[in-house]
Motif scaffolding. Sequence first.
Motif, short mmCIF file in Angstrom:
data_model
loop_
_atom_site.label_atom_id
_atom_site.label_comp_id
_atom_site.label_asym_id
_atom_site.label_seq_id
_atom_site.Cartn_x
_atom_site.Cartn_y
_atom_site.Cartn_z
N GLU A 280 -13.10 91.63 120.28
CA GLU A 280 -14.40 91.01 120.56
C GLU A 280 -14.35 89.52 120.26
OE1 GLU A 280 -19.13 91.45 119.26
OE2 GLU A 280 -17.58 92.66 118.29
N SER A 281 -13.74 89.17 119.13
CA SER A 281 -13.60 87.76 118.78
C SER A 281 -12.72 87.05 119.80
CB SER A 281 -13.00 87.63 117.37
OG SER A 281 -12.96 86.28 116.96
N ALA A 282 -11.71 87.74 120.31
CA ALA A 282 -10.85 87.15 121.35
C ALA A 282 -11.65 86.89 122.62
CB ALA A 282 -9.67 88.06 121.64
N ARG A 283 -12.56 87.81 122.98
CA ARG A 283 -13.39 87.59 124.16
C ARG A 283 -14.31 86.38 123.97
NH1 ARG A 283 -14.06 93.42 124.11
NH2 ARG A 283 -16.13 93.14 123.19
N ASP A 284 -14.90 86.26 122.78
CA ASP A 284 -15.75 85.10 122.49
C ASP A 284 -14.95 83.80 122.61
OD1 ASP A 284 -17.75 86.90 121.99
OD2 ASP A 284 -17.72 86.67 119.81
N THR A 285 -13.72 83.84 122.11
CA THR A 285 -12.86 82.65 122.16
C THR A 285 -12.51 82.28 123.59
OG1 THR A 285 -11.95 83.20 119.98
CG2 THR A 285 -10.71 81.66 121.33
N LEU A 286 -12.22 83.28 124.40
CA LEU A 286 -11.91 83.01 125.80
C LEU A 286 -13.10 82.41 126.53
CD1 LEU A 286 -9.74 86.11 126.76
CD2 LEU A 286 -8.99 83.73 126.61
N LEU A 287 -14.31 82.85 126.17
CA LEU A 287 -15.51 82.23 126.75
C LEU A 287 -15.54 80.74 126.44
CD1 LEU A 287 -18.45 82.26 127.95
CD2 LEU A 287 -19.22 82.72 125.62
N LEU A 288 -15.32 80.38 125.18
CA LEU A 288 -15.31 78.97 124.80
C LEU A 288 -14.22 78.21 125.54
CD1 LEU A 288 -15.91 79.05 120.93
CD2 LEU A 288 -17.43 78.11 122.66
N TYR A 318 -9.39 75.50 138.49
CA TYR A 318 -10.60 75.75 137.71
C TYR A 318 -11.82 75.18 138.44
CZ TYR A 318 -13.91 75.50 133.79
OH TYR A 318 -15.01 75.62 132.97
N LYS A 319 -12.70 76.05 138.84
CA LYS A 319 -13.97 75.67 139.47
C LYS A 319 -14.95 76.80 139.22
CE LYS A 319 -11.91 77.09 143.89
NZ LYS A 319 -11.51 76.61 145.26
N GLN A 320 -16.17 76.65 139.71
CA GLN A 320 -17.21 77.62 139.39
C GLN A 320 -16.82 79.03 139.80
OE1 GLN A 320 -20.02 76.73 137.63
NE2 GLN A 320 -20.30 78.94 137.43
N LYS A 321 -16.29 79.21 140.99
CA LYS A 321 -15.96 80.54 141.49
C LYS A 321 -14.90 81.21 140.64
CE LYS A 321 -14.44 82.92 145.73
NZ LYS A 321 -13.27 83.58 145.15
N THR A 322 -13.80 80.50 140.35
CA THR A 322 -12.72 81.12 139.57
C THR A 322 -13.13 81.33 138.12
OG1 THR A 322 -11.75 78.91 139.23
CG2 THR A 322 -10.89 80.22 141.06
N MET A 323 -13.96 80.41 137.58
CA MET A 323 -14.43 80.60 136.21
C MET A 323 -15.29 81.86 136.12
SD MET A 323 -16.88 78.25 133.77
CE MET A 323 -18.36 78.98 134.52
N ASP A 324 -16.20 82.06 137.08
CA ASP A 324 -17.05 83.25 137.07
C ASP A 324 -16.22 84.52 137.18
OD1 ASP A 324 -19.33 81.73 136.83
OD2 ASP A 324 -19.80 81.75 138.99
N GLU A 325 -15.21 84.51 138.05
CA GLU A 325 -14.35 85.68 138.19
C GLU A 325 -13.63 85.99 136.87
OE1 GLU A 325 -11.66 85.05 141.38
OE2 GLU A 325 -13.20 84.94 142.93
N ALA A 326 -13.12 84.96 136.23
CA ALA A 326 -12.40 85.15 134.97
C ALA A 326 -13.33 85.68 133.88
CB ALA A 326 -11.75 83.84 134.53
N LEU A 327 -14.56 85.16 133.80
CA LEU A 327 -15.49 85.61 132.77
C LEU A 327 -15.86 87.07 132.97
CD1 LEU A 327 -17.82 82.50 132.41
CD2 LEU A 327 -16.22 83.41 130.72
#
Length: 688
Positions: A280-288, A318-327
């Motif tokens: 869970e902490s890793a997911r939070d870190t990836l968000l940041l 890195y752009k909005q579309k790829t960031m949303d997919e990754a999140l």
Amino acid sequence: MVNCCGLVTVKNEPVPLKSVAVDVRVQGHVATVTSTLLYVNGEERPLEAVFVFPLPGECALCHFSAKLGDTEVVAKLQDKQKAREQYDDALSSGHQAFLLEESDQSPDMFQLNVGSLPPGESAAITLVYISELAMQADDALRFCLPAVLNPRYTPQEMDRSKWPLGVQLWLWSHWVYLNADKTQATVSLSSGHVFDRDVELLLYYQDAHNPTAIVEGGQDSAEPGSLMGDPVVMLSFYPEFPAAVTSSLATCGEFIFVVDRSGSMDCRMHSGKNAKMRIESARDTLLLLLKSLPMGCFFNIYGFGSRFESFFPKSVEYKQKTMDEALQKVNGMRADMGGTNILEPLKHLYSQPCIPSHPRQLFIFTDGEVGNTKQVVDLVKMNVNSHRCFSFGIGEGASTALINGLAQEGSGHAQFITGTDRMQPKVMQSLRYALQPAVKDISVDWDLPDGVSVTTLSPPLKVLFHGQRALLYAQLEGESSGNPEGSVTIQYNLLEETVKNQLGFCLKPTGDTGETLHRLGARALIRLAGVCVCLNTVSELLCMNGFIFKFTFIHLAEMFDCAMLDEEDGFDVVQEPESFTDPLLQLISLQKASGSWEMDSSMAKVLVKSDDDLAKLMPLGADKAVWATTLALIWLYGSRLEARDEWQFVAMKAASWIQAQKVGCVSQCVQAGNALLGCQVQQKTLGL
């Protein structure tokens, strides 16, 4: 599987540990640790016992002895084949024998086969090792004393034995306690301290960024001209980069995040209340991280366990579309991929061609050890010219050999997240390193009096960036009849500007200065020569006038023979965004890849305001996105300043986006935003 440490039976059951005595001496940036562990066989039958100890990967073992009953044996180096033959002969002749060997795959674990321990018999094991202390994000030096029976992989809760511990620390350098010039101190743990977890000590030196030189005198009993007979100097170099450099960040790069998804990542970060799971902490870190990347860079995310998978077949822009997919895929990450096999994903990503004008930056997160540390580290070393590697050890079971080895060979930086440490600030510090310019053309020039020459023991510096410390060792040969002083100049280029640091030192230190620097210098020389020495054991090497065995062994005398052997599912896509309980993460999750926020109900909820509140106070003619982004910045600086290390890049992107809009209502937005949120943040503070 649980790998117990300490004295254990052949069935991996712990033998009771009755006491631990530890003495630690810190000199500058290095430590010498003497540890004695007393075990007693409380059973009514003999026990076949093995001693397993998690020696940190950056340590060098320089003494080992074992006392069983009234008999004490001490280790010394011997030729590999000869030691093995004597060990086998001892067994076949009926003598009690000891076999000390480094782990085949991980150099931070070694084990000693003690043999049969009679009922009621005690076994006292003493070892001495030396280590270079790691730098932390806040300029502290970190010393960690491992809990001797700390499990390396614990998929289920385990009870841990508890023992008394006495620790005394002698600090030689800039600390306050014992003497008038404030260069010595002593620290002890309270009586009856329960050694149920690693003991961590953080040292803060005055003028931490000033370079230092410590000279250790040669031994009188050693031959002049040998490594042991000559003085050895250690240079510590930890420069403080100009603000103009630390505030300038790259806008390009390929960022690859490799995340451990093995079963142990489903453990909690620590034993405290409300501790998060590691995954869970890793997911939070990836968000940041995803919110902090600059527009136009490239990125990808790998998850690994017994197998591996990547978010994208190759790194994407890195752009909005790829960031949303990754999140979306980050939200689906679980600790469900079995064991810990990091080698295969590394092979795969290294097989991908680098992207021109986008330097590759690799971030690796893991909480355990792997079965092929040397192979993994060697792979990173082979590819060092094409990338930098930043590594993160999560929890007390993370292998120091793996984490430090990845960063060292990858010209990056290692971080350890233990106890109640938060992962996010340490990861964001490494992201800053990755985004900042690297130094180049590093040189070290010595100025010594006639009759004195220098032999460098350390490999040449390849890279240095803000927050990184370098330790260099050198042998001082010959004597000067006159001037007892020498000096050294360290020079490098940063952003086409030449930087110099010069310092002086005394060639003839007084008193007994010990052997620590000689041992570390010998280890550096071994590494420089590309020679692998098991356990980095160099005590006897120091007395051998520079001769280095490719492999070394320990032989226990007194009829006891001992040899040391150098042995060398997919991501579930979650359609709904993760629901964060932390308002900071809630706010960051709403930011666009460009750095802006939108004025909507989700934004109002995070600010604890209504949609009408946001609309009523928005300055006339202001753009809604500019208004929302200004509010987000004010909230960050006004309500979460203590967490600035975590959101600094998020804020920088936001300020840059606002400035790029070239609107004239920014001052009005800042004034109205302060009124709405009850803050008093200045426009200049926001970077506007």
